[in-house]
Design an enzyme around this catalytic site. Structure first.
Site, mmCIF file in Angstrom:
data_model
loop_
_atom_site.group_PDB
_atom_site.id
_atom_site.type_symbol
_atom_site.label_atom_id
_atom_site.label_comp_id
_atom_site.label_asym_id
_atom_site.label_seq_id
_atom_site.Cartn_x
_atom_site.Cartn_y
_atom_site.Cartn_z
ATOM 1 N N PRO A 81 -26.776 6.914 10.612
ATOM 2 C CA PRO A 81 -27.287 6.608 9.264
ATOM 3 C C PRO A 81 -26.724 5.298 8.727
ATOM 4 C CG PRO A 81 -25.551 8.263 9.149
ATOM 5 C CD PRO A 81 -25.799 8.016 10.606
ATOM 6 N N GLY A 83 -27.344 2.724 5.282
ATOM 7 C CA GLY A 83 -28.024 2.596 4.004
ATOM 8 C C GLY A 83 -28.721 1.260 3.841
ATOM 9 N N GLN A 131 -28.943 12.586 7.063
ATOM 10 C CA GLN A 131 -27.555 12.464 6.608
ATOM 11 C C GLN A 131 -27.482 12.829 5.130
ATOM 12 O OE1 GLN A 131 -26.580 9.495 4.533
ATOM 13 N NE2 GLN A 131 -24.603 10.463 4.174
ATOM 14 N N TYR A 133 -25.331 13.422 1.564
ATOM 15 C CA TYR A 133 -24.158 13.280 0.708
ATOM 16 C C TYR A 133 -24.070 14.502 -0.206
ATOM 17 C CZ TYR A 133 -23.682 8.294 1.869
ATOM 18 O OH TYR A 133 -23.503 7.105 2.510
ATOM 19 N N LYS A 254 -19.611 14.290 9.458
ATOM 20 C CA LYS A 254 -19.350 12.890 9.816
ATOM 21 C C LYS A 254 -18.209 12.312 8.975
ATOM 22 C CE LYS A 254 -21.626 8.359 10.075
ATOM 23 N NZ LYS A 254 -20.633 7.609 9.299
ATOM 24 N N HIS A 278 -16.086 5.150 9.421
ATOM 25 C CA HIS A 278 -17.175 4.572 8.622
ATOM 26 C C HIS A 278 -17.378 3.101 8.975
ATOM 27 C CE1 HIS A 278 -19.497 6.136 5.033
ATOM 28 N NE2 HIS A 278 -19.948 4.903 5.108
ATOM 29 N N GLY A 332 -24.500 1.904 14.578
ATOM 30 C CA GLY A 332 -24.782 1.516 13.199
ATOM 31 C C GLY A 332 -25.181 0.064 13.123
#
Length: 406
Positions: A81, A83, A131, A133, A254, A278, A332
């Protein structure tokens, strides 16, 4: 590298992305937290690992295919994922999903995506995960969970390493905000990237589509400020158990760096974890994901799938993680660089490069299948010693002249 033939590595795609994007947009994707120590360490840690060639072994037949959560993958790679992919390329999330589907691997859609869940679900027949939140407003998270189920997303990946956003200094210095705010200096960068500007003009300014719909976002400062407004620092294992009770498909956690947290995830009946810092975007100075991976494998390697991300740029990097016991690697920035340089086709090409590099690693390491990549095929380079630390050995015989001396 010849421009006629296009990028030949992820490093080439990064250069292409830097040329294609205005500085503030490139820095948003490329940057890390604080001094970016963790960002650099992710690469340094991978580079310290050496592969052991193991010829002669019959590798005339090779396969990178694995089974994950009961379904096949063409190779043990996942597009993770990321953003605001729409700032790299119009409808970027859909382009990533299509490229992943063509490559036979899953795509993980971010809650911070720049398109709708419906659009990604309809983009291809490939495997799609979502994903999630855990927002301050838990009703939003539950709505997204139910929506993902209705649209056929097969797995949920909860990100937990964001109690508060990391201090991303490049974004702060560049004034990276939503919607984009163009200062004279930024306009100069925009004028230097006319192709990107034209694509954005045609597609419209990218925004956090899912979050905008749920939270009625009008405008905001940096992306970190947007996330700080909505993410919940009180998230605990009770929240993870709450989601586990409501999601019957594969559930992945994650953002773990502490192996004890992996044990807790297994105890709660989760199906997988992502060992991750991250991408160096949260805690500056954190340990590299690849360095802590063996401890997770030792603790929970037989209990759940162990995915990993942060710093991976090649099929050789992927081979290193698999050899240390990872189930698969999430990408990523690697696929974002490709996306920025040419959309879906460039992403598909980048995945092909990684697949080819992994194939070479398997062949040279004597590993016809992924299961054959065992820790005995790795070595770790010793720490470099400074010259003044090398003991001087005194000669006990007359100095001989080298036959190659002048």
């Amino acid at each position: 590298m010849s421009n006629q033939h296009g990028p030949a590595s992820i490093a080439d795609f990064r250069i292409a992305a830097q040329r294609a994007l205005p500085k503030m947009v490139f820095d948003f994707f490329d940057g890390g937290a604080g001094s970016e120590l963790t960002l650099l360490e992710n690469r340094a840690a991978l580079d310290r690992i050496r592969l052991v060639g193991s010829a002669p072994v019959d590798v005339s037949f090779r396969s990178a295919a694995i089974t994950l959560f009961g379904k096949p993958l063409a190779m043990p790679v996942i597009i993770g994922p990321t953003g605001l992919a729409g700032a790299a390329w119009p409808a970027g999330d859909r382009a990533l999903a299509r490229a992943a589907g063509r490559a036979g691997i899953p795509f993980v859609m971010s809650s911070a995506a720049s398109t709708t869940m419906e659009a990604v679900a309809a983009a291809s027949d490939g495997r799609k995960w979502f994903q999630l939140y855990l927002f301050r407003n838990r009703d939003v998270s539950l709505r997204l969970l139910k929506h993902a189920e209705a649209l056929g997303f097969e797995a949920i990946e909860i990100t937990v390493d964001n109690a508060i956003p990391g201090r991303r200094l490049r974004d702060a210095r560049n004034g990276f905000s939503l919607p984009f705010h163009w200062t004279p200096r930024k306009l100069l960068s925009l004028l230097a990237h006319p192709s990107w500007a034209l694509r954005m003009a045609r597609a419209g300014t990218p925004r956090l589509e899912i979050m905008a719909a749920e939270f009625n976002l009008k405008s905001a400062g940096t992306i970190a400020e947007v996330m700080e407004q909505q993410l919940d620092p009180t998230v605990s294992w009770d929240d993870i158990a709450f989601i586990r009770d409501r999601w019957k498909g594969p559930l992945i956690l994650k953002g773990l760096l502490n192996p004890q947290q992996g044990i807790r995830a297994a105890e709660l009946g989760l199906d997988g974890i992502v060992v991750s810092n991250h991408g160096g975007r949260q805690l500056d100075g954190a340990i590299a994901s690849i360095d802590i991976l063996p401890e997770f494998v030792s603790a929970v390697g037989r209990k759940l799938a162990i995915l990993i991300d942060s710093g991976f740029r090649s099929g050789t990097d992927v081979a290193k993680a698999l050899t240390l016991g990872a189930t698969a690697v999430q990408l990523g920035r690697a696929t974002l660089y490709a996306l920025a340089s040419g959309g879906e086709e460039a992403v598909f090409r980048a995945l092909g490069i990684i697949a080819a590099e992994l194939d070479v690693a398997q062949a040279m390491m004597g590993a016809p299948t992924i299961a054959d990549l065992q820790p005995s095929r790795l070595r770790f380079s010793p720490l470099l010693t400074r010259p003044e630390q090398v003991p001087v050995r005194e000669s006990t015989s007359p100095r001989s002249q080298s036959p190659f001396a002048a």
